[in-house]
Design an enzyme around this catalytic site. Structure first.
Site, PDB file in Angstrom:
ATOM      1  N   TYR A 109       8.615  -3.656   6.175  1.00 12.75           N
ATOM      2  CA  TYR A 109       8.681  -4.083   4.768  1.00 12.75           C
ATOM      3  C   TYR A 109       8.150  -5.509   4.623  1.00 12.75           C
ATOM      4  O   TYR A 109       7.292  -5.782   3.770  1.00 12.75           O
ATOM      5  CB  TYR A 109      10.137  -3.997   4.286  1.00 12.75           C
ATOM      6  CG  TYR A 109      10.310  -4.298   2.821  1.00 12.75           C
ATOM      7  CD1 TYR A 109       9.951  -3.365   1.854  1.00 12.75           C
ATOM      8  CD2 TYR A 109      10.851  -5.507   2.392  1.00 12.75           C
ATOM      9  CE1 TYR A 109      10.112  -3.639   0.506  1.00 12.75           C
ATOM     10  CE2 TYR A 109      11.017  -5.784   1.045  1.00 12.75           C
ATOM     11  CZ  TYR A 109      10.645  -4.843   0.101  1.00 12.75           C
ATOM     12  OH  TYR A 109      10.800  -5.121  -1.231  1.00 12.75           O
TER      13      TYR A 109
HETATM   14  N1  LIG Z   1      15.017  -4.206  -5.910  1.00 16.32           N
HETATM   15  C1  LIG Z   1      14.803  -5.266  -5.141  1.00 16.32           C
HETATM   16  O1  LIG Z   1      15.743  -5.938  -4.710  1.00 16.32           O
HETATM   17  C2  LIG Z   1      13.407  -5.694  -4.815  1.00 16.32           C
HETATM   18  C3  LIG Z   1      13.195  -6.986  -4.322  1.00 16.32           C
HETATM   19  C4  LIG Z   1      11.892  -7.397  -4.014  1.00 16.32           C
HETATM   20  C5  LIG Z   1      10.844  -6.524  -4.205  1.00 16.32           C
HETATM   21  N2  LIG Z   1      11.091  -5.269  -4.666  1.00 16.32           N
HETATM   22  C6  LIG Z   1       9.933  -4.378  -4.835  1.00 16.32           C
HETATM   23  O2  LIG Z   1       9.899  -3.955  -6.181  1.00 16.32           O
HETATM   24  C7  LIG Z   1       9.234  -2.699  -6.270  1.00 16.32           C
HETATM   25  C8  LIG Z   1      10.075  -1.762  -7.106  1.00 16.32           C
HETATM   26  O3  LIG Z   1      11.302  -1.558  -6.465  1.00 16.32           O
HETATM   27  P1  LIG Z   1      12.609  -1.063  -7.235  1.00 16.32           P
HETATM   28  O4  LIG Z   1      13.703  -1.927  -6.787  1.00 16.32           O
HETATM   29  O5  LIG Z   1      12.323  -0.891  -8.671  1.00 16.32           O
HETATM   30  O6  LIG Z   1      12.781   0.362  -6.493  1.00 16.32           O
HETATM   31  P2  LIG Z   1      13.090   1.814  -7.069  1.00 16.32           P
HETATM   32  O7  LIG Z   1      13.378   2.647  -5.866  1.00 16.32           O
HETATM   33  O8  LIG Z   1      14.103   1.744  -8.164  1.00 16.32           O
HETATM   34  O9  LIG Z   1      11.685   2.250  -7.727  1.00 16.32           O
HETATM   35  C9  LIG Z   1      10.566   2.541  -6.936  1.00 16.32           C
HETATM   36  C10 LIG Z   1       9.735   3.581  -7.654  1.00 16.32           C
HETATM   37  O10 LIG Z   1       8.576   3.853  -6.848  1.00 16.32           O
HETATM   38  C11 LIG Z   1       8.353   5.261  -6.865  1.00 16.32           C
HETATM   39  N3  LIG Z   1       7.590   5.683  -5.696  1.00 16.32           N
HETATM   40  C12 LIG Z   1       8.014   5.778  -4.413  1.00 16.32           C
HETATM   41  N4  LIG Z   1       7.044   6.258  -3.632  1.00 16.32           N
HETATM   42  C13 LIG Z   1       5.964   6.459  -4.426  1.00 16.32           C
HETATM   43  C14 LIG Z   1       4.651   6.945  -4.208  1.00 16.32           C
HETATM   44  N5  LIG Z   1       4.246   7.349  -2.989  1.00 16.32           N
HETATM   45  N6  LIG Z   1       3.799   7.011  -5.254  1.00 16.32           N
HETATM   46  C15 LIG Z   1       4.201   6.641  -6.500  1.00 16.32           C
HETATM   47  N7  LIG Z   1       5.432   6.188  -6.762  1.00 16.32           N
HETATM   48  C16 LIG Z   1       6.304   6.097  -5.742  1.00 16.32           C
HETATM   49  C17 LIG Z   1       9.768   5.862  -6.872  1.00 16.32           C
HETATM   50  O11 LIG Z   1       9.771   7.230  -7.264  1.00 16.32           O
HETATM   51  C18 LIG Z   1      10.472   4.917  -7.834  1.00 16.32           C
HETATM   52  O12 LIG Z   1      10.350   5.359  -9.167  1.00 16.32           O
HETATM   53  C19 LIG Z   1       9.017  -2.243  -4.826  1.00 16.32           C
HETATM   54  O13 LIG Z   1       7.682  -2.515  -4.457  1.00 16.32           O
HETATM   55  C20 LIG Z   1       9.985  -3.096  -4.035  1.00 16.32           C
HETATM   56  O14 LIG Z   1       9.558  -3.299  -2.709  1.00 16.32           O
HETATM   57  C21 LIG Z   1      12.333  -4.838  -4.985  1.00 16.32           C
END
Ligand SMILES: NC(=O)c1ccc[n+]([C@@H]2O[C@H](COP(=O)([O-])OP(=O)(O)OC[C@H]3O[C@@H](n4cnc5c(N)ncnc54)[C@H](O)[C@@H]3O)[C@@H](O)[C@H]2O)c1
Length: 249
Positions: free
Chosen positions: A156
């Site tokens: 990650y």
């Molecule tokens: N939540 C956190 O704490 C956090 C912190 C830093 C960065 N992020 C980043 O933010 C982004 C969103 O994360 P989130 O927290 O909203 O997660 P989440 O799991 O709520 O949402 C992720 C979405 O991506 C979709 N997805 C997964 N694989 C996929 C694919 N192959 N093709 C298309 N869509 C796909 C899922 O179906 C989901 O709707 C990610 O890139 C994550 O790494 C999140």
């Protein structure tokens, strides 16, 4: 109080738009008048997300590890709305929470394929539409893990460091065409991605945030909306901290 933007001329693609950060940002962009295309691999979640909009978004089931599906979705979105002017790359996964040398090749590749390669494929597919308009705004969602390197999150952290490098390069390459490419590095926000992470790792992340609380997806939407707006007329190739004071650079 929310800032006000006029996004009625804008067409925004949001990957991973069916939930979490992507959905919160999509809803905010829609509230300022942008036309929305939600791209997500999860069909049921897309249907549920669509129901939360006043005006139905275009929902496309797309796996962003698949360049052919991405190219077809970009063409379909542009055909539907006439152009694509904004992109938020939010699709991502956390991957296994294990020491880095214990990753199998497959586990490592799954995270890199989606978080890094997928982000590249989507930028590559959509940028030509922005070049045709001589206008575009992109935000790639990286992570504080990409700057600092979280223990037990090797794939990650590496994937998100890659997203930061990709963003800086694209931002410079596109700078003369009124296309801004920036990324954000959030700390922890409570979304479904937490289901993939151990409580121990969540406690580790929270303990490192000087604000002493989790980030809200609405707070991310505020930053992303400005970055994707015409108000952001100069900043590109930037890495925007939203870590509640955790970032050390
Ligand atoms: N939540 C956190 O704490 C956090 C912190 C830093 C960065 N992020 C980043 O933010 C982004 C969103 O994360 P989130 O927290 O909203 O997660 P989440 O799991 O709520 O949402 C992720 C979405 O991506 C979709 N997805 C997964 N694989 C996929 C694919 N192959 N093709 C298309 N869509 C796909 C899922 O179906 C989901 O709707 C990610 O890139 C994550 O790494 C999140």
């Amino acid at each position: 109080m929310q800032a006000s933007y006029d996004m009625h001329k804008d067409v925004a693609v949001i990957t991973g738009g069916a939930m979490g950060i992507g959905l919160a940002c999509a809803r905010r962009l829609a509230s300022h008048g942008a036309k929305i295309a939600l791209w997500d691999v999860d069909k049921d979640a897309l249907d549920a997300a669509a129901a939360s909009f006043d005006s139905a978004p275009l929902c496309l089931q797309v796996d962003i590890t698949n360049p052919d599906e991405i190219n077809a979705a970009a063409a379909r979105t542009a055909e539907n709305f006439g152009s694509i002017t904004q992109l938020l790359n939010s699709a991502g996964i956390a991957g296994a929470a294990i020491p880095t040398i214990e990753y199998s090749t497959r586990e490592w590749e799954q995270v890199i394929d989606l978080n890094l390669n997928g982000t590249f494929f989507v930028n590559r597919a959509i940028l030509p539409f922005m070049q045709a308009n001589k206008y575009g705004r992109i935000v790639n969602v990286a992570s504080i893990a990409g700057k600092e390197g979280n223990p037990n999150a090797g794939a990650y952290s590496a994937s998100k460091a890659g997203v930061i490098g990709l963003t800086k390069t694209l931002g410079k390459e596109m700078a003369g065409q009124d296309i801004a490419v920036n990324c954000i590095t959030p700390a922890a926000a409570k979304t479904r991605i937490f289901d993939q992470i151990t409580q121990e790792h969540i406690d580790y992340m929270l303990a490192k945030i000087p604000r002493g609380r989790f980030l809200l997806v609405e707070e991310i939407a505020s930053m992303v909306t400005w970055l994707l707006s015409r108000e952001n007329s100069f900043t590109t190739a930037g890495v925007f901290d939203i870590s509640g004071g955790r970032a050390t650079y």
